[in-house]
Design an enzyme around this catalytic site. Sequence first.
Site, PDB file in Angstrom:
ATOM      1  N   ALA A   9     -10.224  -3.128  -0.754  1.00 46.18           N
ATOM      2  CA  ALA A   9      -9.008  -2.692  -0.054  1.00 46.18           C
ATOM      3  C   ALA A   9      -7.891  -3.709  -0.181  1.00 46.18           C
ATOM      4  O   ALA A   9      -7.063  -3.855   0.721  1.00 46.18           O
ATOM      5  CB  ALA A   9      -9.329  -2.456   1.423  1.00 46.18           C
ATOM      6  N   ALA A  10      -7.862  -4.423  -1.297  1.00 48.42           N
ATOM      7  CA  ALA A  10      -6.888  -5.504  -1.419  1.00 48.42           C
ATOM      8  C   ALA A  10      -5.593  -5.076  -2.103  1.00 48.42           C
ATOM      9  O   ALA A  10      -4.595  -5.785  -2.041  1.00 48.42           O
ATOM     10  CB  ALA A  10      -7.508  -6.675  -2.171  1.00 48.42           C
ATOM     11  N   ARG A  15       2.743   2.355  -5.721  1.00 48.93           N
ATOM     12  CA  ARG A  15       3.350   3.685  -5.846  1.00 48.93           C
ATOM     13  C   ARG A  15       3.621   4.370  -4.512  1.00 48.93           C
ATOM     14  O   ARG A  15       4.282   5.397  -4.451  1.00 48.93           O
ATOM     15  CB  ARG A  15       2.454   4.576  -6.729  1.00 48.93           C
ATOM     16  CG  ARG A  15       2.605   4.256  -8.199  1.00 48.93           C
ATOM     17  CD  ARG A  15       1.576   4.982  -9.040  1.00 48.93           C
ATOM     18  NE  ARG A  15       0.274   4.328  -8.974  1.00 48.93           N
ATOM     19  CZ  ARG A  15      -0.852   4.845  -9.467  1.00 48.93           C
ATOM     20  NH1 ARG A  15      -0.834   6.026 -10.053  1.00 48.93           N
ATOM     21  NH2 ARG A  15      -1.995   4.189  -9.390  1.00 48.93           N
ATOM     22  N   GLY A 101     -11.110   1.595  -0.567  1.00 48.42           N
ATOM     23  CA  GLY A 101     -10.330   1.900   0.637  1.00 48.42           C
ATOM     24  C   GLY A 101      -9.352   3.035   0.427  1.00 48.42           C
ATOM     25  O   GLY A 101      -8.869   3.630   1.394  1.00 48.42           O
ATOM     26  N   ARG A 328       0.378  15.220  31.148  1.00 45.46           N
ATOM     27  CA  ARG A 328       0.225  13.829  30.706  1.00 45.46           C
ATOM     28  C   ARG A 328      -1.085  13.249  31.254  1.00 45.46           C
ATOM     29  O   ARG A 328      -1.829  13.948  31.943  1.00 45.46           O
ATOM     30  CB  ARG A 328       1.455  13.041  31.145  1.00 45.46           C
ATOM     31  CG  ARG A 328       2.725  13.493  30.382  1.00 45.46           C
ATOM     32  CD  ARG A 328       3.976  12.901  30.968  1.00 45.46           C
ATOM     33  NE  ARG A 328       3.871  11.463  31.087  1.00 45.46           N
ATOM     34  CZ  ARG A 328       4.604  10.706  31.913  1.00 45.46           C
ATOM     35  NH1 ARG A 328       5.510  11.283  32.692  1.00 45.46           N
ATOM     36  NH2 ARG A 328       4.442   9.406  31.958  1.00 45.46           N
TER      37      ARG A 328
END
Length: 452
Positions: A9-10, A15, A101, A328
């Site tokens: 996931a580095a 893009r 990832g 809420r």
Amino acid sequence: MSLNVIIMAAGKGTRMKSTKPKVLQPLAGKPLLAHVLMTAQKINSQKNIVIYGFEGQKVKDAFADEPIEWVEQTEQLGTGHAVQMALPHLPKDGKSLILSGDVPLIGADTLQKLVDSNAPFAMLTMQMTNPFGLGRIIRKDGKIIAIVEEKDATDAQKQLTEINSGIYCVANEILHKYLNNLTNNNAQGEYYLTDIVKMAVDDGIDIATVSPAFAFEIEGVNDRIQLANLERTWQRHQAEILMKNGVHIIDPSRFELRGDLKVGRDVQIDINVIFEGDCKIGDNVIIGAGCIIKNSEIASNTIILPYSLFDHASVGEHNQIGPFARLRPQAITADGVHIGNFVELKNTQMAQGAKANHLAYLGDATIGQKTNIGAGTITANYDGVNKYKTVIGDEVRVGSNAVLIAPVVIGDRVTVGGGSVITKDCQDDTLVIARGRQVAIDDWVRPKKNTD
Ligand code: UD1
Ligand code: CA
């Protein structure tokens, strides 16, 4: 046998044109990496190693509560280099499941198939009609001999339609043996993880392949168009599962589930409803168009009219809520409650048969059985510093446009005159009026405009 999960996931995700690392971009309301981690956690692994790099602190912060072993890759020199960073964290024996990832929808069943493969090197591949951009699987006499990236492929290799998903389950022994021998002598100048396939094959190791149950499981996200497409695919898939279980979704292309939904029989969901977090819907519930339901429960036989919002709310049976109602956190209704248009509830509990049909703010209040709250009623719960409670008894009638200034207790069967500003407690069975008296001045002459 010991199993570790390694998630690459580095990458920056150039893009995406974003300041956010790619793995934090959301799909179905959750970061891409969260999907992969959730699935990885369903596999019985010793540890989950995440290789992080670009804007790494942001990634770590987003998953601060997860049991992750973080491994930094300061420079993104390729997938092979990424996994190499994890080597000091891997035992000599056992296997590692390698995930990306940016391939968020990989399924746990598919991963289990990979893990259960007896081969020391198992990979997930698939036939694709449009394999452009992906690594191609090269076979000889049916056996895998190498993987070639699109940018390095010959014209003949580009015609191959079996692709590499980038997901593997590999014996740690193989990773330890070959990763340090990688070179970056290729079109992208990167250390390719895929190059260890050829090395292993040359040493006589067989590569097993497994296919995913669904094509979307191996779809990667590199730009926002792919992200949006995958979102739709996933929403469609979730909608189909619900429909197979008896939910009437009026238009599955306008259905959104960003979390987990438990749903009873014969529930009808109109268009553009969004579910978020953990939601639970009982039997025969009807949900009108445009509702947003977040971490809430709605019990059986309740009708929700269009454009109503729920957040950590709990709605009883046979309620009628909306249109344009807002419930809420800690809005809780018992059975047979009616809440109409432009009514807002916050930390307010309404007992059986209570009604607030139009234009009201009911905050920090308890409302008794069969009590009717008139249009325009406000519980003034806040003095600018502290919040106070309004307690309203059973069978109360609150007239229109009343302001109930908390803390205040209104007894059972009280009638509050319209337009009252109630500042003191009201005893049971009383009529309470608290407003300026109406006066009439006879023969009133209206002022005239000055002419000089
Ligand atoms: C890779 C595979 C390709 C496969 C495709 C499937 C290689 C060389 N190619 O290509 O065969 O078809 O996945 O989606 O492996 N990453 C790092 N550090 C790096 C480089 C990448 O952590 O130095 C991470 C990225 O963040 C991403 C994953 O590794 O999550 C894949 O990298 P990416 O550059 O997207 O590889 P692809 O070109 O897609
Ligand atoms: Ca990719």
